[in-house]
Design a protein around this motif. Sequence first.
Motif, PDB file in Angstrom:
ATOM      1  N   ILE A 112      20.924  51.887  32.224  1.00  0.00           N
ATOM      2  CA  ILE A 112      20.078  50.716  32.479  1.00  0.00           C
ATOM      3  C   ILE A 112      20.072  49.782  31.273  1.00  0.00           C
ATOM      4  O   ILE A 112      20.147  48.544  31.421  1.00  0.00           O
ATOM      5  N   LEU A 113      20.020  50.348  30.070  1.00  0.00           N
ATOM      6  CA  LEU A 113      20.063  49.508  28.871  1.00  0.00           C
ATOM      7  C   LEU A 113      21.392  48.772  28.738  1.00  0.00           C
ATOM      8  O   LEU A 113      21.412  47.581  28.369  1.00  0.00           O
ATOM      9  N   PHE A 114      22.495  49.422  29.003  1.00  0.00           N
ATOM     10  CA  PHE A 114      23.797  48.758  28.947  1.00  0.00           C
ATOM     11  C   PHE A 114      23.902  47.643  29.981  1.00  0.00           C
ATOM     12  O   PHE A 114      24.397  46.558  29.693  1.00  0.00           O
ATOM     13  N   ILE A 115      23.444  47.911  31.191  1.00  0.00           N
ATOM     14  CA  ILE A 115      23.486  46.883  32.239  1.00  0.00           C
ATOM     15  C   ILE A 115      22.604  45.702  31.851  1.00  0.00           C
ATOM     16  O   ILE A 115      22.998  44.535  31.995  1.00  0.00           O
ATOM     17  N   THR A 116      21.422  45.972  31.328  1.00  0.00           N
ATOM     18  CA  THR A 116      20.516  44.899  30.910  1.00  0.00           C
ATOM     19  C   THR A 116      21.109  44.110  29.743  1.00  0.00           C
ATOM     20  O   THR A 116      21.048  42.862  29.716  1.00  0.00           O
ATOM     21  N   PHE A 117      21.716  44.802  28.802  1.00  0.00           N
ATOM     22  CA  PHE A 117      22.312  44.135  27.647  1.00  0.00           C
ATOM     23  C   PHE A 117      23.458  43.202  28.058  1.00  0.00           C
ATOM     24  O   PHE A 117      23.538  42.059  27.624  1.00  0.00           O
ATOM     25  N   PHE A 118      24.341  43.693  28.898  1.00  0.00           N
ATOM     26  CA  PHE A 118      25.491  42.883  29.289  1.00  0.00           C
ATOM     27  C   PHE A 118      25.121  41.802  30.308  1.00  0.00           C
ATOM     28  O   PHE A 118      25.798  40.790  30.393  1.00  0.00           O
ATOM     29  N   ALA A 119      24.043  41.993  31.054  1.00  0.00           N
ATOM     30  CA  ALA A 119      23.629  40.973  32.020  1.00  0.00           C
ATOM     31  C   ALA A 119      22.923  39.808  31.326  1.00  0.00           C
ATOM     32  O   ALA A 119      23.015  38.662  31.781  1.00  0.00           O
ATOM     33  N   ILE A 130      17.687  61.968  32.432  1.00  0.00           N
ATOM     34  CA  ILE A 130      16.817  60.830  32.124  1.00  0.00           C
ATOM     35  C   ILE A 130      17.431  59.954  31.033  1.00  0.00           C
ATOM     36  O   ILE A 130      17.477  58.720  31.160  1.00  0.00           O
ATOM     37  N   LEU A 131      17.923  60.569  29.969  1.00  0.00           N
ATOM     38  CA  LEU A 131      18.511  59.789  28.886  1.00  0.00           C
ATOM     39  C   LEU A 131      19.775  59.057  29.322  1.00  0.00           C
ATOM     40  O   LEU A 131      20.007  57.910  28.915  1.00  0.00           O
ATOM     41  N   SER A 132      20.569  59.663  30.172  1.00  0.00           N
ATOM     42  CA  SER A 132      21.778  59.001  30.664  1.00  0.00           C
ATOM     43  C   SER A 132      21.440  57.821  31.562  1.00  0.00           C
ATOM     44  O   SER A 132      22.069  56.756  31.457  1.00  0.00           O
ATOM     45  N   VAL A 133      20.457  57.976  32.422  1.00  0.00           N
ATOM     46  CA  VAL A 133      20.057  56.875  33.307  1.00  0.00           C
ATOM     47  C   VAL A 133      19.459  55.735  32.487  1.00  0.00           C
ATOM     48  O   VAL A 133      19.760  54.553  32.734  1.00  0.00           O
ATOM     49  N   VAL A 134      18.633  56.051  31.503  1.00  0.00           N
ATOM     50  CA  VAL A 134      18.065  55.017  30.633  1.00  0.00           C
ATOM     51  C   VAL A 134      19.171  54.299  29.878  1.00  0.00           C
ATOM     52  O   VAL A 134      19.145  53.060  29.732  1.00  0.00           O
ATOM     53  N   MET A 135      20.145  55.026  29.401  1.00  0.00           N
ATOM     54  CA  MET A 135      21.253  54.415  28.671  1.00  0.00           C
ATOM     55  C   MET A 135      22.065  53.478  29.574  1.00  0.00           C
ATOM     56  O   MET A 135      22.433  52.372  29.157  1.00  0.00           O
TER      57      MET A 135
END
Length: 107
Positions: free
Chosen positions: A97-104, A90-95
């Motif tokens: 998603i956060l990286f993708i959202t941040f860079f997008a 769960i923590l890896s998937v959330v991380m």
Amino acid sequence: MPKDQHEVVVMGTPHTSTSSTTTIITMPEISKPDYVVWSLFNTLFMNFCCLGFIAYAYSVKSRDRKMVGDMTGAQAFASTARCLNISCLILSVVMVILFITFFATRR
């Protein structure tokens, strides 16, 4: 002894009309999962804060306990490994998603 005369000797329990037999069936013990493969996957690909490695260590302990015959100890270690694997996933998937959202959203 002539052919006409044969002596029959019955050995064993006496024959009664109410004899009962007992059948014992031994069932093999159902194997509990030890989550080694899932822990190895998390260790290699999703090792968030070393939770995958810790889960792998508990999985190996669970497998060792199962080989010794301590099923309660194996189940306890397997339960801990499962919880660590779930939290790592769960923590890896959330991380991710956060990286993708941040860079997008970054200009």
